[in-house]
Write a protein that holds these residues in place. Structure first.
Motif: not given
Lengths: 104, 174
Positions: A29, A39, A43, A68, B1-4, B6-9, B13, B16-18, B21
């Motif tokens: 991230x 992403x 990745x 996780x 990938x999935x752990x990130x 939790x840190x999305x603003x 976001x 979009x990240x998911x 992925x």
């Protein structure tokens, strides 16, 4: 005829970002935020670089309980050399194009 | 990938990240399922080269064998000279296929493709000048047109493509 393929602009961006702090471990991230790559682009590039031995990776336990672990990346020695050569090649090709355009 | 996630603003976001992925995962899955590389077996290529350049090479051999006879018509001399591109194309294609040699051969193959394209255009121009592209013309000249012009052109274009493709041991772009 053997042709050497250069890295994509996205790969180059990631290599430059990682090479800026070669010893630091970076999250996906964090890299995405810094390189402005999504992403879905980031990745696959990280996976290819890992497959070719240019990246070290490790898992970091999450600070949040029950979540996780996060994967972290940094360049290997081979990756640092590769990043250096790719950035140099990119600069050289840009300089050539610039020179060709400025020549009447 | 999935752990990130939790840190999305923001939720947007994170979404979009998911989504990215999921795309990356699907892309990787499809990539690992690809077991064919689309490359053609060298034995099939040999048959292709023989089909594409063989007729012109045979015609050239016939023309050369008869070119030195005193009563040889001028057309035989022309075929003996211009038809040399047939065996040349056959030799280059066989060399590439059997030995894997590629260095410096692509410009030669490109030159051959241009010459074969000119041959096709000359044939078509000749047909147009003699009453147009009618069924009659195809009946009397079609096989010659295909065997001595169209197939060599198709073969040479394929050869140019093969000589321009990346060897399997070259580093892949990432």
């Amino acid at each position: 005829m053997e042709r050497e393929r250069r890295s994509s602009p996205q790969t180059l961006t990631i290599l430059q970002t990682l090479a800026a702090q070669p010893r630091a471990w970076r999250h996906g991230y964090d890299l995405s935020a810094q390189t402005q790559l999504k992403s879905g682009t980031l990745y696959p590039v990280l996976m290819r670089l890992s497959d070719r031995g240019f990246l070290d990776s490790k898992w970091e336990e999450s600070e949040l309980p029950g979540r996780p672990p996060r994967r972290m990346y940094r360049l290997t020695a081979q990756g640092r050399a590769y990043a250096k050569s790719e950035v140099a090649a990119h600069r050289a090709s840009r300089a050539t194009v610039k020179l060709a355009r400025s020549t009447p | 990938m999935r752990a990130e996630l939790d840190y999305a603003k923001s939720d947007a976001a994170a979404l979009s990240w998911a989504f990215g992925c999921v795309l990356a995962g699907m892309n990787e899955r499809v990539h690992t399922m690809m077991i064919a590389n689309g490359r053609i077996s060298r034995w099939i290529l040999i048959v292709e080269w023989l089909a594409c350049f063989g007729p012109l090479t045979l015609l050239w051999c016939f023309a050369v064998a008869n070119a030195f006879s005193p009563d040889a018509p001028s057309v035989v001399l022309v075929v003996a000279a211009a038809g040399a591109i047939g065996p040349l194309a056959l030799a280059i294609s066989m060399l590439t296929t059997l030995t894997g040699a590629q260095r410096g051969l692509r410009p030669v193959a490109q030159g051959l493709a241009v010459l074969f394209a000119i041959a096709v255009l000359l044939r078509l121009a000749d047909a147009l000048a003699n009453g147009g592209l009618r069924l009659q013309w195809f009946e009397s000249n079609g096989s010659v047109f295909v065997l001595l012009a169209l197939l060599p052109l198709a073969g040479s274009l394929h050869l140019v493509h093969i000589l321009g493709s990346r060897p399997s041991n070259a580093p892949a772009a990432v």
